[in-house]
Scaffold this motif. Structure first.
Motif, PDB file in Angstrom:
ATOM      1  N   ILE A   9     -29.804  -2.699 -19.761  1.00  0.00           N
ATOM      2  CA  ILE A   9     -30.608  -2.012 -19.519  1.00  0.00           C
ATOM      3  C   ILE A   9     -32.076  -2.008 -19.869  1.00  0.00           C
ATOM      4  CG2 ILE A   9     -31.349   0.525 -20.143  1.00  0.00           C
ATOM      5  CD1 ILE A   9     -28.419   0.849 -20.629  1.00  0.00           C
ATOM      6  N   ARG A  10     -33.091  -2.076 -18.847  1.00  0.00           N
ATOM      7  CA  ARG A  10     -34.426  -2.188 -19.118  1.00  0.00           C
ATOM      8  C   ARG A  10     -35.263  -0.982 -19.184  1.00  0.00           C
ATOM      9  NH1 ARG A  10     -34.162  -6.501 -14.849  1.00  0.00           N
ATOM     10  NH2 ARG A  10     -31.906  -6.136 -14.854  1.00  0.00           N
ATOM     11  N   VAL A  11     -36.250  -0.768 -20.024  1.00  0.00           N
ATOM     12  CA  VAL A  11     -37.226   0.274 -20.133  1.00  0.00           C
ATOM     13  C   VAL A  11     -38.557   0.073 -19.443  1.00  0.00           C
ATOM     14  CG1 VAL A  11     -38.032   2.193 -21.523  1.00  0.00           C
ATOM     15  CG2 VAL A  11     -35.683   1.386 -22.048  1.00  0.00           C
ATOM     16  N   PHE A  67     -42.536   0.402  -7.637  1.00  0.00           N
ATOM     17  CA  PHE A  67     -41.447   0.188  -6.682  1.00  0.00           C
ATOM     18  C   PHE A  67     -40.975  -1.306  -6.781  1.00  0.00           C
ATOM     19  CE2 PHE A  67     -39.517  -1.412  -3.062  1.00  0.00           C
ATOM     20  CZ  PHE A  67     -38.108  -0.748  -2.938  1.00  0.00           C
ATOM     21  N   SER A  68     -42.179  -2.089  -6.647  1.00  0.00           N
ATOM     22  CA  SER A  68     -41.884  -3.606  -6.622  1.00  0.00           C
ATOM     23  C   SER A  68     -41.277  -4.044  -8.019  1.00  0.00           C
ATOM     24  CB  SER A  68     -43.321  -4.405  -6.351  1.00  0.00           C
ATOM     25  OG  SER A  68     -43.550  -4.397  -5.236  1.00  0.00           O
ATOM     26  N   ALA A  69     -41.752  -3.652  -9.130  1.00  0.00           N
ATOM     27  CA  ALA A  69     -41.203  -4.022 -10.342  1.00  0.00           C
ATOM     28  C   ALA A  69     -39.765  -3.405 -10.834  1.00  0.00           C
ATOM     29  CB  ALA A  69     -42.547  -3.696 -11.476  1.00  0.00           C
ATOM     30  N   ILE A  70     -39.359  -2.337 -10.348  1.00  0.00           N
ATOM     31  CA  ILE A  70     -38.159  -1.469 -10.662  1.00  0.00           C
ATOM     32  C   ILE A  70     -37.261  -1.588  -9.417  1.00  0.00           C
ATOM     33  CG2 ILE A  70     -37.174   0.406 -11.602  1.00  0.00           C
ATOM     34  CD1 ILE A  70     -39.756   1.267 -12.616  1.00  0.00           C
ATOM     35  N   ILE A  86     -31.088   3.330 -11.116  1.00  0.00           N
ATOM     36  CA  ILE A  86     -32.298   3.786 -11.605  1.00  0.00           C
ATOM     37  C   ILE A  86     -32.168   5.134 -12.335  1.00  0.00           C
ATOM     38  CG2 ILE A  86     -34.736   4.012 -11.058  1.00  0.00           C
ATOM     39  CD1 ILE A  86     -34.705   2.102  -8.887  1.00  0.00           C
ATOM     40  N   PHE A  87     -32.676   5.285 -13.676  1.00  0.00           N
ATOM     41  CA  PHE A  87     -32.669   6.484 -14.059  1.00  0.00           C
ATOM     42  C   PHE A  87     -34.235   6.775 -14.329  1.00  0.00           C
ATOM     43  CE2 PHE A  87     -33.060   9.370 -17.948  1.00  0.00           C
ATOM     44  CZ  PHE A  87     -32.391  10.451 -17.598  1.00  0.00           C
ATOM     45  N   ALA A  88     -34.769   7.833 -13.848  1.00  0.00           N
ATOM     46  CA  ALA A  88     -36.073   7.997 -13.928  1.00  0.00           C
ATOM     47  C   ALA A  88     -36.498   9.235 -14.459  1.00  0.00           C
ATOM     48  CB  ALA A  88     -36.741   7.947 -12.132  1.00  0.00           C
ATOM     49  N   TYR A  89     -37.254   9.431 -15.301  1.00  0.00           N
ATOM     50  CA  TYR A  89     -37.668  10.694 -16.076  1.00  0.00           C
ATOM     51  C   TYR A  89     -39.149  10.711 -16.367  1.00  0.00           C
ATOM     52  CZ  TYR A  89     -38.519  13.498 -20.169  1.00  0.00           C
ATOM     53  OH  TYR A  89     -38.666  14.475 -21.173  1.00  0.00           O
ATOM     54  N   PHE A  98     -40.593   8.286  -5.482  1.00  0.00           N
ATOM     55  CA  PHE A  98     -41.206   7.115  -4.753  1.00  0.00           C
ATOM     56  C   PHE A  98     -40.659   5.683  -5.156  1.00  0.00           C
ATOM     57  CE2 PHE A  98     -44.113   3.905  -3.614  1.00  0.00           C
ATOM     58  CZ  PHE A  98     -44.687   4.021  -2.445  1.00  0.00           C
ATOM     59  N   THR A  99     -40.404   5.743  -6.447  1.00  0.00           N
ATOM     60  CA  THR A  99     -39.685   4.517  -7.157  1.00  0.00           C
ATOM     61  C   THR A  99     -38.407   4.423  -6.625  1.00  0.00           C
ATOM     62  OG1 THR A  99     -41.160   4.292  -8.895  1.00  0.00           O
ATOM     63  CG2 THR A  99     -39.266   3.073  -9.150  1.00  0.00           C
ATOM     64  N   MET A 100     -37.699   5.510  -6.434  1.00  0.00           N
ATOM     65  CA  MET A 100     -36.174   5.530  -6.232  1.00  0.00           C
ATOM     66  C   MET A 100     -36.227   5.260  -4.713  1.00  0.00           C
ATOM     67  SD  MET A 100     -34.743   8.191  -9.036  1.00  0.00           S
ATOM     68  CE  MET A 100     -33.145   8.058  -8.431  1.00  0.00           C
ATOM     69  N   ILE A 101     -36.778   5.628  -3.943  1.00  0.00           N
ATOM     70  CA  ILE A 101     -36.500   5.608  -2.534  1.00  0.00           C
ATOM     71  C   ILE A 101     -36.933   4.247  -1.910  1.00  0.00           C
ATOM     72  CG2 ILE A 101     -37.180   6.629  -0.286  1.00  0.00           C
ATOM     73  CD1 ILE A 101     -37.831   9.345  -1.456  1.00  0.00           C
TER      74      ILE A 101
END
Length: 151
Positions: A9-11, A67-70, A86-89, A98-101
């Protein structure tokens, strides 16, 4: 597209720009400063507190950069047969959705593999988009859902 083999897991933390709608000196006072690509400091008394993460993105970081990083590395690992999550909070407008799409990127990679391998390759994609808001769970891919129960 080889997986790094790192399934930990990375934060990733993104520091949002201040809200220009705030009045007065509060707008100009920053309480969080990015000190490096992996750390940030929070202004507190008597001294600032420093926190370390796998990656810290500053205020100039764009949604595309996030998005490119995650998203991109996770999608590329999925193409190698690994599951990705991806767990986004975060606050509204911070770039979670946007990151998850990454569907467009995922499907372009799938199409490229199909063109290269034809019928020799098969893909199965499953995706869930859940929102937890005010202690209620919503399926964002099914607008009719409300108050879902997660066992």
């Amino acid at each position: 597209m080889e997986s790094s083999g790192d399934d930990s897991i990375r934060v990733f933390v993104r520091v949002r720009p201040p809200d220009p709608n705030l009045d007065g000196d509060l707008y100009h006072a920053h309480c969080v400063d990015v000190t490096s690509a992996t750390s940030l400091s929070v202004q507190s008394r008597p001294e600032p507190k420093v926190f370390t993460f796998d990656h810290v993105a500053g205020m100039q970081t764009t949604q595309e950069d996030v998005f490119s990083a995650i998203g991109r590395p996770i999608i590329e690992s999925c193409m190698c047969g690994y599951n990705g999550t991806i767990f986004a909070y975060g606050q509204t407008g911070s770039g979670k959705t946007f990151t998850m799409i990454g569907f467009e990127y995922l499907f372009s990679l799938i199409n490229r593999e199909i063109e290269k391998c034809g019928d020799l390759v098969e893909f199965l994609c499953k995706c869930s988009f859940l929102e937890i808001y005010n202690e209620q769970v919503f399926d964002l891919l099914d607008p009719a859902s409300s108050g879902l129960h997660i066992p």
